[in-house]
Design an enzyme around this catalytic site. Structure first.
Site, mmCIF file in Angstrom:
data_model
loop_
_atom_site.group_PDB
_atom_site.id
_atom_site.type_symbol
_atom_site.label_atom_id
_atom_site.label_comp_id
_atom_site.label_asym_id
_atom_site.label_seq_id
_atom_site.Cartn_x
_atom_site.Cartn_y
_atom_site.Cartn_z
ATOM 1 N N LYS A 283 -70.468 -19.042 15.254
ATOM 2 C CA LYS A 283 -70.641 -18.141 16.382
ATOM 3 C C LYS A 283 -71.184 -16.806 15.883
ATOM 4 O O LYS A 283 -70.689 -16.243 14.910
ATOM 5 C CB LYS A 283 -69.306 -17.938 17.103
ATOM 6 C CG LYS A 283 -69.415 -17.229 18.446
ATOM 7 C CD LYS A 283 -68.098 -17.304 19.195
ATOM 8 C CE LYS A 283 -68.221 -16.695 20.588
ATOM 9 N NZ LYS A 283 -66.970 -16.825 21.365
ATOM 10 N N GLU A 370 -55.448 -23.400 32.899
ATOM 11 C CA GLU A 370 -54.741 -22.595 33.881
ATOM 12 C C GLU A 370 -53.660 -23.383 34.618
ATOM 13 O O GLU A 370 -52.578 -22.845 34.912
ATOM 14 C CB GLU A 370 -55.743 -22.016 34.894
ATOM 15 C CG GLU A 370 -56.682 -20.973 34.312
ATOM 16 C CD GLU A 370 -57.903 -21.559 33.624
ATOM 17 O OE1 GLU A 370 -58.710 -20.790 33.060
ATOM 18 O OE2 GLU A 370 -58.050 -22.815 33.650
ATOM 19 N N ARG A 398 -58.278 -22.166 39.814
ATOM 20 C CA ARG A 398 -58.234 -23.512 39.248
ATOM 21 C C ARG A 398 -56.815 -24.100 39.268
ATOM 22 O O ARG A 398 -56.634 -25.283 39.027
ATOM 23 C CB ARG A 398 -58.761 -23.480 37.805
ATOM 24 C CG ARG A 398 -60.054 -22.701 37.657
ATOM 25 C CD ARG A 398 -60.586 -22.722 36.265
ATOM 26 N NE ARG A 398 -61.346 -23.941 36.022
ATOM 27 C CZ ARG A 398 -61.944 -24.231 34.875
ATOM 28 N NH1 ARG A 398 -61.853 -23.416 33.857
ATOM 29 N NH2 ARG A 398 -62.616 -25.344 34.737
#
Length: 640
Positions: A283, A370, A398
């Site tokens: 990354k 979640e 969600r």
């Protein structure tokens, strides 16, 4: 080839590895130049430059479909699909979106701003392809952080049950999401990442045995499946897990070796069923500061490209709501060991990184999960803990069933802090926190509130933690109002009690949360025009302060509600319903977000477009009620 000449990714077909590496260099330069100037997601896109180029060498984007999970890793995709010349408008009003949008480009095959959706979408495309007798490749590119989301695992489970459905899943494994990824899958990935690749052993064992003197160049039948057996006898690894789930696993491969990835992707396309290619990337690749601090450089505001440091603010700013929440929760956790904080892979965004550092035993990060976060908190509450779940408003959507089924119906004392509630700016419609008022109003047993400033946030957090049932508090993005904060001894509020901030006889303004200070500013502008407005800080959506609102509405006869959320089923609707239920039949003007999607722009630009600045709201009020207020002078436009 220069990137500015590209209008179609197929133009890259046939380029040599060296030429593609030059394109990769140009992508990184443009990526860094734009993000350092205007802000945006930095690390994710830098890490997938070579992956994007290699994958697209094996696809025909006139027919094949690629679904990028979340979309913030798809800046290289945007740069090679005709958006190079407009890329400087990234995340700006009417400019290039920060996520993929089907309406922006024919090459954006699926839009997303929430993680873990790509495999489901790509599988759906593959099944539609087969049902319609078509022939194209369907590819999902998903990060290892997004793989912690239950939806991704559900899709993998389904795809593995379809052995004849061609689907390619590219796992972009950079060992870093917004918060460090958690869970058993990440543990497997990490184990592979730091050991010698087992692929060599698998690929070479059969050949080595065949060339033993007594084998005469052949394997006996009982050793024909040696390669597969070794996968399961070797140390635990993710590949065997995916193969047990029905996928053909390939990798890990170097995510910055274009030639190597092209070869692997070509092999993957030859398989009839679902294939997972495991690609190891870095990354922030190519920018040392981003490589060294992968969390900090996941996304950035404008910064100095030479030093990697953010430009200093021209004047001191108050602390953000998220920071005040995090600091307050740390103090509450230090005072009470039964208070715990929970996040779903957003520790830095919600301020819970402060809790992780200060009281790690009372901090939990569940990954991008979640639903699990909400029900885990419910389980904790059953056994005497006081969980505080900090999730962005847009992401808590969600877990709506869990809010109702696991927390609300059981009336469990769980506190929800909905960060980024309201208009959030450059991330666009997938991230606007405009629906939480509407979706929380109907959840049984919930107390729902919003502070007018950061000091009231402190009091509401204490109120929630000490309440015997579920509570939800929405807080906006960005800095607070700059009011003095309490260091300790935060005084709780009386649940369901608002406050009258200013009194007046001509108009009643009832404002909620982040709209209270704009309501006061609007009242000030109206005062200049001879309109004396009373302003109520509602504080609570559920329950509303009927004892305060009803008699004032009856006496004044004109009501305005203000909320930074959608009007459908929102705060204003709750006020109207309450007035109607008590036969207080007075005209009401509701100010908020109408039935529109709020696109990417600065928060101020979005509020101006929606008519939610104090001068605009004052003008709207005068147009609606001015003729019925005798004190109003002939109207002139109110200056901003």
């Amino acid at each position: 080839m220069h990137l500015s000449e590209l209008s179609h990714p197929n133009q890259l077909h046939g380029l040599s590895t060296a030429e593609l590496e030059d394109v990769a260099r140009q992508i990184r330069e443009r990526h860094l130049d734009v993000v350092s100037t205007s802000g945006g997601h930095l690390g994710p896109g830098l890490g997938v430059v070579e992956l994007t180029l290699a994958l697209y060498q094996t696809l025909d984007l006139d027919h094949d479909k690629v679904v990028w999970d979340v979309g913030h890793q798809a800046y290289p995709h945007k740069l090679i699909t005709g958006r190079y010349n407009d890329f400087h408008t990234l995340r700006q009003k009417d400019g290039v979106a920060g996520y993929l949008k089907r309406c922006e480009s024919k090459f954006d095959h699926f839009g997303a701003g929430h993680a873990s959706t790509s495999i489901s979408a790509a599988l759906g495309m593959a099944l539609a392809r087969d049902a319609c007798g078509e022939n194209f490749k369907s590819v999902a590119v998903i990060g290892d952080g997004a793989l912690t989301g239950g939806m991704a695992l559900e899709a993998i489970n389904h795809a593995g049950h379809l052995p004849k459905t061609r689907l390619l899943v590219v796992l972009n494994d950079n060992d870093m999401s917004i918060s460090p990824p958690v869970g058993a899958l990440s543990t497997h990935l990490n184990r592979m990442r730091h050991s010698k690749p087992l692929q060599f052993l698998q690929d070479n064992a059969e050949e080595a045995i065949k060339h033993l003197p007594f084998m005469h160049g052949e394997l006996p039948p009982e050793l024909k499946n040696l390669k597969e057996s070794m996968k399961r006898l070797a140390v635990p690894k993710l590949g065997a897990v995916f193969e047990e789930l029905g996928f053909t696993y390939m990798g890990p491969v170097d995510g910055h070796d274009i030639a190597g990835m092209v070869k692997v992707f070509q092999q993957a396309h030859e398989h009839d069923g679902p294939v997972l290619v495991h690609v190891a990337t870095t990354k922030g690749k190519g920018y040392p500061y981003a490589e060294a601090d992968q969390v900090g450089y996941h996304a950035q505001n404008a910064f100095d490209l030479a030093t990697g440091k953010a430009y200093p603010s021209t004047k001191p700013k108050p602390p953000s709501y998220s920071k005040v929440f995090g600091q307050t929760l740390v103090k509450l956790c230090e005072q009470d060991p039964t208070v715990v904080g929970i996040t779903a892979a957003m520790a830095t965004g919600t301020g819970l990184d402060l809790l992780e550092k200060a009281v790690p035993n009372q901090y939990f990060d569940v990954g991008i999960a979640e639903q699990h976060a909400v029900t885990m908190a419910a389980g904790m509450a059953c056994e005497g803990l006081k969980p505080v779940v900090a999730i962005y408003s847009t992401f808590l959507q969600r877990a709506y069933d869990q809010l109702i089924h696991d927390v609300g119906i059981q009336n469990l004392p769980v506190t929800f802090v909905l960060d980024r509630a309201g208009i959030v700016g450059a991330d666009g419609p997938t991230h606007q926190g405009q629906y939480d008022i509407s979706y929380l109003r109907a959840v049984p047993n919930f107390t729902v509130m919003a502070p007018k400033d950061e000091a009231e946030l402190q009091r509401m957090l204490v109120t929630s933690i000490h309440h015997s049932g579920p509570c939800a508090m929405r807080i906006p993005r960005g800095e607070g109002e700059g009011v003095p904060l309490a260091e300790e001894g935060f005084e709780p509020l009386e649940i369901g009690r608002g406050e009258l901030l200013t009194d007046g006889d001509d108009l009643l303004i009832v404002a909620y949360g982040s709209m209270v200070y704009p309501a006061l500013a609007t009242a000030g502008l109206l005062q200049e025009r001879g309109v004396r407005a009373a302003v109520i800080n509602a504080r609570f959506l559920r329950p509303l302060d009927e004892a305060l609102i009803l008699p004032m509405a009856q006496r004044i006869g004109r009501v305005v509600t203000m909320e930074e959320a959608c009007l459908a089923g929102g705060f204003g609707a709750a006020v109207v319903e309450t007035l109607n239920d008590h036969d207080v039949l007075v005209p009401v003007l509701r100010l908020g977000i109408p039935d529109v999607l709020v696109d990417h722009a600065s928060p101020q630009q979005s509020k101006e477009a929606l008519g939610l600045t104090p001068p605009q709201m004052a003008e709207t009020i005068l147009k609606r009620f001015g003729a019925t207020i005798p004190a109003v002078a002939p109207r002139e436009p109110i200056a901003a």
